[in-house]
Scaffold this motif. Structure first.
Motif, short mmCIF file in Angstrom:
data_model
loop_
_atom_site.label_atom_id
_atom_site.label_comp_id
_atom_site.label_asym_id
_atom_site.label_seq_id
_atom_site.Cartn_x
_atom_site.Cartn_y
_atom_site.Cartn_z
N LYS A 178 25.97 -26.64 -25.75
CA LYS A 178 26.69 -25.57 -26.45
C LYS A 178 27.91 -26.08 -27.21
O LYS A 178 28.67 -25.29 -27.78
CB LYS A 178 27.13 -24.50 -25.44
N SER A 179 28.12 -27.39 -27.21
CA SER A 179 29.31 -27.96 -27.84
C SER A 179 29.38 -27.62 -29.33
O SER A 179 30.44 -27.23 -29.84
CB SER A 179 29.31 -29.48 -27.65
N GLU A 180 28.25 -27.72 -30.03
CA GLU A 180 28.24 -27.44 -31.46
C GLU A 180 28.59 -25.97 -31.72
O GLU A 180 29.31 -25.64 -32.67
CB GLU A 180 26.88 -27.78 -32.05
N TYR A 181 28.08 -25.07 -30.87
CA TYR A 181 28.36 -23.64 -31.01
C TYR A 181 29.86 -23.37 -30.92
O TYR A 181 30.43 -22.63 -31.73
CB TYR A 181 27.61 -22.86 -29.93
N TYR A 182 30.52 -23.98 -29.92
CA TYR A 182 31.95 -23.76 -29.74
C TYR A 182 32.76 -24.35 -30.90
O TYR A 182 33.77 -23.78 -31.31
CB TYR A 182 32.41 -24.37 -28.42
N ASN A 183 32.33 -25.49 -31.41
CA ASN A 183 33.03 -26.11 -32.54
C ASN A 183 32.96 -25.25 -33.79
O ASN A 183 33.88 -25.25 -34.61
CB ASN A 183 32.46 -27.50 -32.82
N LYS A 184 31.86 -24.51 -33.94
CA LYS A 184 31.72 -23.65 -35.12
C LYS A 184 32.48 -22.34 -34.97
O LYS A 184 33.04 -21.82 -35.92
CB LYS A 184 30.24 -23.37 -35.37
N LYS A 185 32.49 -21.79 -33.73
CA LYS A 185 33.08 -20.46 -33.52
C LYS A 185 34.58 -20.50 -33.25
O LYS A 185 35.31 -19.58 -33.63
CB LYS A 185 32.37 -19.78 -32.35
N TYR A 186 35.05 -21.57 -32.58
CA TYR A 186 36.46 -21.63 -32.18
C TYR A 186 37.17 -22.84 -32.79
O TYR A 186 36.52 -23.70 -33.40
CB TYR A 186 36.56 -21.72 -30.64
N ILE A 187 38.48 -22.87 -32.61
CA ILE A 187 39.26 -24.03 -33.05
C ILE A 187 39.44 -24.93 -31.83
O ILE A 187 40.31 -24.71 -30.98
CB ILE A 187 40.63 -23.60 -33.61
N VAL A 188 38.59 -25.92 -31.71
CA VAL A 188 38.58 -26.82 -30.55
C VAL A 188 39.65 -27.89 -30.72
O VAL A 188 39.72 -28.57 -31.75
CB VAL A 188 37.19 -27.46 -30.36
N THR A 189 40.48 -28.04 -29.70
CA THR A 189 41.58 -29.02 -29.76
C THR A 189 41.34 -30.25 -28.89
O THR A 189 41.95 -31.29 -29.11
CB THR A 189 42.90 -28.36 -29.32
N ASP A 190 40.44 -30.13 -27.88
CA ASP A 190 40.20 -31.28 -27.01
C ASP A 190 38.86 -31.12 -26.31
O ASP A 190 38.46 -30.00 -25.97
CB ASP A 190 41.32 -31.42 -25.97
N ILE A 191 38.17 -32.25 -26.11
CA ILE A 191 36.90 -32.25 -25.40
C ILE A 191 36.89 -33.43 -24.43
O ILE A 191 37.19 -34.56 -24.83
CB ILE A 191 35.70 -32.37 -26.35
N ILE A 192 36.58 -33.18 -23.17
CA ILE A 192 36.41 -34.25 -22.18
C ILE A 192 34.97 -34.20 -21.68
O ILE A 192 34.54 -33.20 -21.09
CB ILE A 192 37.38 -34.09 -20.99
N ASP A 193 34.24 -35.26 -21.94
CA ASP A 193 32.85 -35.35 -21.50
C ASP A 193 32.84 -35.66 -20.00
O ASP A 193 33.34 -36.70 -19.57
CB ASP A 193 32.13 -36.46 -22.28
N LEU A 194 32.27 -34.77 -19.20
CA LEU A 194 32.23 -34.93 -17.75
C LEU A 194 31.07 -35.80 -17.28
O LEU A 194 30.88 -36.00 -16.07
CB LEU A 194 32.18 -33.57 -17.07
#
Length: 260
Positions: A52-68
Motif C-alpha cells: 500500500k506504499s504507493e497508495y499512501y504516497n499518492k494520497k498523502y504527503i509522506v515525510t518518512d518511511i521505515i522499512d520493517l
C-alpha cells in the motif's frame, strides 16, 4: 507559572542531590520552556503493508518511511497540504514565541551579570547559558544559594582548564571537577589538561545504543569516543610551544569565512 516555578524550585533547593525529589523538580523546571518550543507540526504515523506504499504516497504527503523488513512499513505523513500549510499543532500548549522569549530574556540577564562582573574588575574565563567562571567572586547581592535569578557559588578552583562549551575541568585542594558533554565515563583532570597540547586527543570507550525497529530490539556496542580540540565554532590560538591559549570568532564576508 510563578507558583509552579516557586514550588518546584523550593523543592529542589530543599532536597539533597541524587534524591528523587531533586531529580524530578530539576527535570520539570528545565523542561517547562522546552515543552513550549517543541515542533508544532503534527504528523500521522501508521504501520502499513508495503503493497500500500504507493497508495499512501499518492494520497498523502509522506515525510518518512521505515522499512520493517517483514512486508510492512512505518510511515509518517500529513493528511493534506492544508495541515502542512497551517502548521497543525502537535499539542495545544505549544508556543514557539514563549520559548523564544524565555531564551532571549535569559541571555539578557546573563549579559547584565556579565557587565556587573566586568565593572567589578573581574576577568571572565567562561560563560554558559546559566553560569559563568570568574577570576574572583561577584558582589554579595548577586550571589545566593536559594534565590531565583541570582548566581550560586559552585566551586573555587586553584587550577582550571576550559576547552570548549560544556567541556572544562577544575582542581581544588580537596577534589577535581570535570565536565564533558557527551561523555558517559569519568575523565580525569590531567587528561583534560593534556588536551591543551596541539593535536592531542583522549580516547575512551563507552556504550552506544542502536535501535533496530524492524527487529524489535536494541543493540549495545562499545565505541571509541575521541575528545579533542576542534575549530568548528571558533578559531583556535596556540602559543609558540603549541599550547592552546585562546580563541577568536570566525568572520563572514560575502558568505565566506575569512581570517581575522
Amino acid at each position: 507559572f510563578n507558583d509552579y516555578v516557586d514550588f518546584l524550585y523550593n523543592l529542589k533547593v530543599n532536597s539533597a542531590k541524587g534524591t528523587p525529589d531533586y531529580a524530578i523538580a530539576k527535570l520539570l523546571l528545565n523542561s517547562l520552556y522546552g515543552k513550549f518550543g517543541i515542533d508544532p507540526m503534527m504528523e500521522t504515523h501508521a504501520i502499513i503493508n508495503s503493497s500500500k506504499s504507493e497508495y499512501y504516497n499518492k494520497k498523502y504527503i509522506v515525510t518518512d518511511i521505515i522499512d520493517l523488513k517483514n512486508g510492512k512499513e512505518l510511515i509518517s505523513f500529513f493528511n493534506n497540504q492544508s495541515d502542512l500549510d497551517n502548521h497543525k499543532l502537535s499539542i495545544k500548549n505549544s508556543s514557539i514565541s514563549i520559548a523564544l522569549a524565555i531564551t532571549a530574556y535569559a541571555r539578557i540577564h546573563m549579559s547584565f551579570l556579565k557587565q556587573i562582573a566586568i565593572n567589578s574588575g573581574l576577568t571572565i574565563y567562561y560563560m554558559d547559558t546559566d553560569s559563568t567562571a570568574l577570576s574572583g567572586t561577584m558582589p554579595d547581592k548577586y550571589v545566593s544559594s536559594n534565590k531565583l535569578g541570582l548566581l550560586k557559588l559552585e566551586h573555587i578552583f586553584n587550577e582550571v582548564v576550559f576547552l570548549a562549551p560544556k567541556v572544562y575541568a577544575g582542581r581544588t585542594d580537596i577534589y577535581d571537577y570535570v565536565k564533558v558533554k557527551g561523555s558517559k565515563l569519568p575523565i580525569s583532570f590531567e587528561e583534560i589538561k593534556s588536551l591543551l597540547n596541539k593535536e592531542s586527543k583522549v580516547t575512551i570507550q563507552q556504550e552506544k545504543w542502536y535501535k533496530h525497529i524492524d527487529k524489535g530490539f536494541l543493540k549495545i556496542k562499545n565505541e571509541d569516543y575521541n575528545l579533542m580540540l576542534t575549530d568548528n565554532k571558533r578559531k583556535l590560538i596556540f602559543d609558540d610551544n603549541g599550547i592552546f591559549i585562546d580563541t577568536y570568532p570566525y568572520i563572514l564576508e560575502n558568505g565566506k569565512i575569512i581570517n581575522k
